[in-house]
Scaffold this motif. Structure first.
Motif, short mmCIF file in Angstrom:
data_model
loop_
_atom_site.label_atom_id
_atom_site.label_comp_id
_atom_site.label_asym_id
_atom_site.label_seq_id
_atom_site.Cartn_x
_atom_site.Cartn_y
_atom_site.Cartn_z
N SER A 146 0.82 -1.21 0.00
CA SER A 146 0.00 0.00 0.00
C SER A 146 0.86 1.27 0.00
O SER A 146 0.49 2.29 -0.58
N VAL A 147 2.04 1.19 0.62
CA VAL A 147 2.92 2.37 0.60
C VAL A 147 3.46 2.61 -0.82
O VAL A 147 3.52 3.75 -1.29
N ARG A 148 3.77 1.53 -1.54
CA ARG A 148 4.21 1.68 -2.94
C ARG A 148 3.14 2.41 -3.75
O ARG A 148 3.44 3.35 -4.49
N THR A 149 1.90 1.97 -3.59
CA THR A 149 0.80 2.56 -4.36
C THR A 149 0.60 4.02 -3.97
O THR A 149 0.45 4.90 -4.83
N ALA A 150 0.62 4.29 -2.67
CA ALA A 150 0.41 5.67 -2.20
C ALA A 150 1.53 6.57 -2.70
O ALA A 150 1.29 7.74 -3.06
N ALA A 151 2.75 6.05 -2.73
CA ALA A 151 3.89 6.87 -3.17
C ALA A 151 3.74 7.22 -4.65
O ALA A 151 3.95 8.37 -5.06
N GLU A 152 3.37 6.23 -5.43
CA GLU A 152 3.21 6.47 -6.87
C GLU A 152 2.13 7.52 -7.11
O GLU A 152 2.31 8.44 -7.91
N ALA A 153 1.03 7.41 -6.36
CA ALA A 153 -0.07 8.37 -6.52
C ALA A 153 0.31 9.76 -6.04
O ALA A 153 -0.34 10.75 -6.40
N SER A 154 1.36 9.86 -5.21
CA SER A 154 1.75 11.15 -4.64
C SER A 154 2.90 11.81 -5.39
O SER A 154 3.45 12.81 -4.91
N GLY A 155 3.32 11.22 -6.51
CA GLY A 155 4.40 11.85 -7.29
C GLY A 155 5.79 11.49 -6.81
O GLY A 155 6.75 12.21 -7.10
N LEU A 156 5.91 10.39 -6.08
CA LEU A 156 7.24 9.91 -5.69
C LEU A 156 7.66 8.83 -6.68
O LEU A 156 6.91 7.88 -6.90
N LEU A 157 8.83 8.97 -7.24
CA LEU A 157 9.30 8.03 -8.27
C LEU A 157 10.22 7.01 -7.61
O LEU A 157 11.24 7.38 -7.00
N GLY A 158 9.86 5.73 -7.73
CA GLY A 158 10.60 4.68 -7.03
C GLY A 158 12.04 4.56 -7.51
O GLY A 158 12.32 4.59 -8.70
N GLU A 159 12.97 4.40 -6.56
CA GLU A 159 14.39 4.15 -6.90
C GLU A 159 14.84 2.79 -6.40
O GLU A 159 15.51 2.06 -7.10
N LEU A 160 14.49 2.46 -5.16
CA LEU A 160 14.91 1.18 -4.58
C LEU A 160 13.71 0.48 -3.97
O LEU A 160 12.87 1.13 -3.34
N ASP A 161 13.65 -0.83 -4.16
CA ASP A 161 12.57 -1.63 -3.58
C ASP A 161 13.16 -3.01 -3.31
O ASP A 161 13.24 -3.84 -4.22
N PRO A 210 12.20 -9.72 8.83
CA PRO A 210 12.14 -9.30 7.43
C PRO A 210 11.58 -7.88 7.31
O PRO A 210 10.61 -7.53 7.99
N VAL A 211 12.21 -7.07 6.50
CA VAL A 211 11.73 -5.70 6.25
C VAL A 211 11.83 -5.42 4.76
O VAL A 211 12.46 -6.19 4.01
N VAL A 212 11.21 -4.33 4.35
CA VAL A 212 11.34 -3.88 2.96
C VAL A 212 11.87 -2.46 2.99
O VAL A 212 11.39 -1.63 3.78
N CYS A 213 12.85 -2.20 2.16
CA CYS A 213 13.38 -0.84 2.07
C CYS A 213 12.93 -0.23 0.74
O CYS A 213 13.18 -0.81 -0.32
N LEU A 214 12.25 0.90 0.84
CA LEU A 214 11.79 1.61 -0.37
C LEU A 214 12.44 2.99 -0.38
O LEU A 214 12.59 3.62 0.67
N SER A 215 12.81 3.45 -1.57
CA SER A 215 13.27 4.84 -1.66
C SER A 215 12.76 5.45 -2.95
O SER A 215 12.47 4.74 -3.92
N TRP A 216 12.64 6.78 -2.93
CA TRP A 216 12.04 7.51 -4.05
C TRP A 216 12.76 8.84 -4.24
O TRP A 216 13.40 9.35 -3.33
N VAL A 217 12.55 9.39 -5.43
CA VAL A 217 12.93 10.78 -5.66
C VAL A 217 11.64 11.53 -5.99
O VAL A 217 10.76 10.99 -6.63
#
Ligand SMILES: C[S@@+](CC[C@H](N)C(=O)[O-])C[C@H]1O[C@@H](n2cnc3c(N)ncnc32)[C@H](O)[C@@H]1O
Length: 309
Positions: A274-289, A298-305
């Motif tokens: 859900s964070v991936r989807t919310a980020a995309e809808a908010s204009g954050l462009l994914g860099e790392l997943d 276990p964790v997931v690391c996400l980053s955006w520009v």
């Protein structure tokens, strides 16, 4: 310019920390982010391929002198070597074979785990308002018993997040779920001006010592002006009851970030979709997943520009 017979790109050998020895993608993303302006990129191979916990990056030979002048503070790698042809190194050094020739590994970064120990959450002091209302400096504060009060991110993960949002111009870095301030400690050490938000007022004294500006508040509604923050690095609570707050935080993070600013988050795997989807809808462009196994957690690391940079 490379010397005759020398490759156009220099190879870096990354020795991952034992506790993160399988997190190759994250370690690579970290160094490539820190050395973004120098042109660092993941490399398909390099020396010591038979050794566990090794991966490789390249950067243009023209950036090697800038690299030597850069002071690294890496989370997931404990050592980084620069590969040089044995014939080009004046002093006698041990060689290894790579691509049919003898090469020398020159350490350009070496910070064993033991040197990080003083910064570990269980060694760090933190100013806390205790249950009796008295403010005490506690050593090893790791949060309370509540599901939203698990605090104290390991140093290596705090560094990873700070490095993923690196930029040569260090401005304001915000941690909007600041907890015991592990990310702020690393961000400050890396030269950022730190800002923090946490909903728990008991943390306000400790966080006020670690941030230039601390706000007791809710990340669903940040008090900062639009496009005024240069970077966001954070670890929201992993508990399912934080789901709505974490999701609502994403558009707020995007709103306060300046175009071209970066954000990085460490999440529970259930929070990531859900964070991936919310980020995309908010204009954050994914860099790392990437998925990371933090020694059984276990964790997931996400980053955006942030778009528009
Ligand atoms: C996992 S902890 C952060 C740990 C931190 N990285 C550290 O090193 O200690 C998450 C923090 O988020 C805070 N929090 C929970 N809900 C929040 C909200 N809606 N707004 C702001 N902070 C919140 C909690 O009080 C907690 O301190």
């Amino acid at each position: 310019m490379p010397a005759p017979g020398q490759d156009a790109d220099a190879t870096l050998v990354l020795h991952l920390r034992r506790a993160r020895s399988r997190a190759r993608a994250a370690a690579l993303a970290e160094i490539c982010s820190v050395l973004r302006e120098e042109g660092a990129k993941p490399a398909p191979g390099g020396p010591l391929s038979e050794v566990k916990g090794i991966t490789w990056a390249t950067l243009p030979e023209s950036s090697v002198s800038a690299l030597r002048a850069t002071s690294l503070r890496l989370g997931y790698s404990e050592r980084v070597d620069l590969v040089r042809g044995a014939e080009s190194v004046a002093e006698a050094r041990a060689t290894v074979r790579w691509k049919g020739r003898d090469v020398v590994l020159l350490p350009i970064y070496d910070e064993p785990d033991a040197e990080l120990r003083p910064f570990d959450p269980d060694r760090r002091p933190f100013l806390l308002e205790c249950g009796d209302g008295v403010v005490r400096r506690i050593t090893g504060y790791r949060g309370g018993g509540g599901p939203l009060e698990r605090r104290a991110l390991p140093v290596v993960d705090a560094r990873l997040l700070v490095n993923l949002v690196a930029s040569r111009r260090r401005g304001k870095l915000l941690d909007p779920f600041a907890g015991a301030g592990g990310i702020l400690v690393e961000a400050r050490a890396a030269g950022w001006t730190t800002l923090s938000v946490d909903i728990d007022p008991a943390l306000r004294f400790g966080l006020a010592e670690l941030a230039e500006e601390h706000v007791v508040g809710d990340t669903r509604e940040l008090s900062f002006e639009t496009k005024t923050i240069d970077a966001v690095a954070t670890e929201p609570p992993y508990h399912p009851s934080a789901r709505d707050a974490v999701l609502a935080a994403v558009p707020e993070i995007s709103r306060v970030l300046r175009p071209g600013g970066r954000a990085a988050m460490l999440l529970h795997p259930d929070q990531a979709p859900s964070v991936r989807t919310a980020a995309e809808a908010s204009g954050l462009l994914g860099e790392l997943d990437v998925a990371i196994d933090r020694k059984g957690t276990p964790v997931v690391c996400l980053s955006w520009v942030c778009a528009g940079g």
